[in-house]
Design an enzyme around this catalytic site. Structure first.
Site, short mmCIF file in Angstrom:
data_model
loop_
_atom_site.label_atom_id
_atom_site.label_comp_id
_atom_site.label_asym_id
_atom_site.label_seq_id
_atom_site.Cartn_x
_atom_site.Cartn_y
_atom_site.Cartn_z
CE1 TYR A 72 -4.22 1.81 0.60
CE2 TYR A 72 -2.65 3.39 1.49
CZ TYR A 72 -3.91 3.11 1.01
OH TYR A 72 -4.87 4.08 0.92
CG PHE A 124 -7.35 15.87 -24.85
CD1 PHE A 124 -7.43 15.36 -26.14
CD2 PHE A 124 -7.78 15.08 -23.80
CE1 PHE A 124 -7.93 14.09 -26.36
CE2 PHE A 124 -8.28 13.80 -24.01
CZ PHE A 124 -8.35 13.31 -25.30
CG ASP A 125 -11.99 15.26 -25.22
OD1 ASP A 125 -10.89 14.94 -24.72
OD2 ASP A 125 -12.78 14.42 -25.66
CG ASP A 215 -2.33 17.38 -22.04
OD1 ASP A 215 -2.02 16.24 -21.67
OD2 ASP A 215 -3.45 17.66 -22.51
CB ALA A 217 -0.97 12.20 -23.95
CE LYS A 258 -4.31 9.21 -24.86
NZ LYS A 258 -4.54 10.38 -24.04
CG HIS A 450 -17.20 13.24 -27.46
ND1 HIS A 450 -17.01 14.31 -26.60
CD2 HIS A 450 -16.11 12.45 -27.32
CE1 HIS A 450 -15.85 14.16 -25.99
NE2 HIS A 450 -15.29 13.04 -26.40
C1 LIG Z 1 -5.69 11.21 -23.62
C2 LIG Z 1 -5.33 12.58 -23.30
C3 LIG Z 1 -5.70 13.16 -22.08
C4 LIG Z 1 -6.56 12.46 -21.07
O1 LIG Z 1 -6.01 11.29 -20.63
P1 LIG Z 1 -6.87 9.99 -20.21
O2 LIG Z 1 -5.83 9.02 -19.83
O3 LIG Z 1 -7.69 9.59 -21.39
O4 LIG Z 1 -7.73 10.40 -19.07
C5 LIG Z 1 -5.28 14.46 -21.85
N1 LIG Z 1 -4.58 15.13 -22.77
C6 LIG Z 1 -4.22 14.62 -23.94
C7 LIG Z 1 -3.42 15.42 -24.93
C8 LIG Z 1 -4.59 13.33 -24.27
O5 LIG Z 1 -4.25 12.82 -25.45
#
Ligand SMILES: *Cc1c(COP(=O)(O)O)cnc(C)c1O
Length: 458
Positions: A72, A124-125, A215, A217, A258, A450
């Site tokens: 843990y 990103f969304d 951000d 990913a 990613k 969506h």
């Molecule tokens: C996928 C993604 C996110 C969100 O990540 P999740 O793991 O799907 O919650 C944030 N920013 C970017 C650029 C992404 O491609």
């Protein structure tokens, strides 16, 4: 003869996929209310919905899973992840989270308040969702060329420094808690940000005393594009480029699904210990204790290994080479695709594909449904449905671009799958004049609609 380009891996385990008939697909998509997220995966032949968490882990990642420490607190897996983050990205502090949006939730809880502005390249969304959920505003400062699908600008993820300066100079510093730079910029087509731009953003932000978060990913794909497109970087390794990129950031959020090539996981990393402590409170509340934060030990192990593999040149060349292989096929067939090709996906310009369809009938969604009907290929709409309604006026927001995205999972499909996808789209292109009606919304969620929207034919 020059030896041809080949993948940098061979296959040790396979998974069967099943083809279906056009009649079956017609039934299934109707039952799914024309929302491709509602399809069962066995109703899909080639799944390009997302490259998120859909990659194939390596033998070394699976081996690392077996060594996972499920304690843990203070698990060795946590320290492996900490070491990988320090070595590859350079940050001293980090918090594990269960995925990228969880990292956003935790970080933004510590940083963003009602009425704030968060400038960046196209958010990103989920990032935008988490900003707007806090009654703050995401300000898109991406260069104008990003929205011209025919422009071959090599760094269409770049921030327009004049736009950024405008936001920073015209608003009180207390209203701008951070700048978010998405590398690569998913929402503008997986387009990279140049090192030159990252450096300029960082120096402007320092001048205004505003922290910059990446951000991240697809940070490694971004580094690959810097190596192959930006002068001065051709002889540097991906890891050297990544290290330099993060000297221009105060912190990062990461969806490890990613470029860390795991099926689930994420993290936040920082330089600032005070901010780390502040965010830690929310991490414990929302995600879990500081040394696991929503991840199991085995997953942290696989993540640490994936960060290393994902930032190797040979892997990235295979990955980005396959995306370009599909892109070039489509381009040669005359399909309107977004140029230059992004790192993780090929985007089709649906407005150019179906110019006769009115925007009120959701052009990109219509095209995504047709491609599914044609060959069982699942792509995703990046258009009006994803753009959500304006939070104030509640009117539909019509983005400049109506795209469908075909995201390629990492190390999953072969180039003959790419050939199949290309033919599938070509067949729809051949009959595009017969696609005269789109869709209308039957029900929708107030935010991130969506995922759950239900539709009917007009
Ligand atoms: C996928 C993604 C996110 C969100 O990540 P999740 O793991 O799907 O919650 C944030 N920013 C970017 C650029 C992404 O491609």
């Amino acid at each position: 003869m020059k030896l041809p380009f080949v993948e940098s891996h061979k296959i040790k385990m396979v998974e069967s996929i099943k083809q279906s008939s056009p009649e079956e697909r017609k039934q299934w998509i109707k039952k799914a209310n024309y929302n491709l997220f509602n399809l069962h995966s066995d109703q899909v032949f080639i799944d390009l919905l997302t490259d998120s968490g859909t990659g194939a882990m390596s033998d070394k990642q699976w081996a690392a899973m077996m060594l996972g420490d499920e304690s843990y607190a203070g698990a060795s897996s946590y320290f492996k992840m900490k070491e990988a983050i320090k070595n590859i990205l350079g940050f001293d502090f980090f918090l594990p989270t269960h995925q990228g949006r969880a990292a956003e939730n935790v970080l933004f809880s510590a940083m963003i308040k009602d009425g704030d502005l968060v400038p960046g390249n196209t958010h990103f969304d989920t990032t935008k969702g988490h900003i707007e959920f806090r009654k703050a505003t995401a300000v898109d400062c991406t260069i104008d060329e990003a929205f011209d699908t025919a422009s071959e600008n090599p760094f269409k993820g770049n921030i327009d420094l004049n736009k950024l300066e405008e936001v920073l100079s015209k608003n009180p510093t207390e209203k701008i808690p951070l700048i978010i730079v998405s590398v690569t910029c998913n929402s503008s087509g997986g387009q990279p940000v140049s090192m030159h731009n990252l450096k300029a953003i960082s120096s402007m932000a320092k001048h205004y005393h505003i922290p910059v978060f990446f951000d991240s990913a697809r940070f490694a794909e971004n580094a690959f594009f810097i190596k192959t497109r930006e002068s001065g970087y051709e002889n540097k390794t991906i890891k050297e480029i990544v290290k330099e990129m993060y000297t221009y950031a105060d912190g990062m959020t990461m969806s490890s699904k990613k470029d860390a090539i795991v099926n689930m996981g994420g993290f936040i990393a920082f330089n600032d210990e005070e901010l780390f402590k502040k965010a830690s409170v929310y991490n414990i509340m929302f995600e879990g204790f500081l040394t696991y934060g929503g991840m199991s030990g085995r997953d942290m192990n696989a993540l640490a290994q994936g960060l290393d593999e994902g930032s190797e040149f040979d892997y990235l060349q295979t990955r980005i080479g396959q995306v370009a292989y599909l892109g070039n096929k489509l381009k040669d067939m005359g399909i309107p695709v977004l140029l230059p090709f992004g790192g993780h996906a090929i985007f089709v310009d649906a407005k150019k594909f179906l110019p006769h369809l009115p925007k009120e009938e959701f052009i990109a969604q219509t095209l995504a449904v047709e491609i599914y009907l044609e060959g069982g290929v699942r792509a995703v709409e990046i258009g009006t449905i994803m753009a959500d309604r304006d939070p104030l006026t509640r009117k539909n927001r019509y983005p400049d671009l109506e795209l469908i995205r075909m995201a390629i999972p990492r190390r999953v499909y072969t180039n003959s799958h790419m050939d199949y996808i290309a033919t599938c789209i070509f067949n729809v292109f051949e009959r595009r004049d017969q696609i005269i009606k789109g869709y209308k919304i039957i029900s929708e969620a107030p935010i991130l609609r969506h995922f759950t929207v239900t539709l009917a034919k007009v």
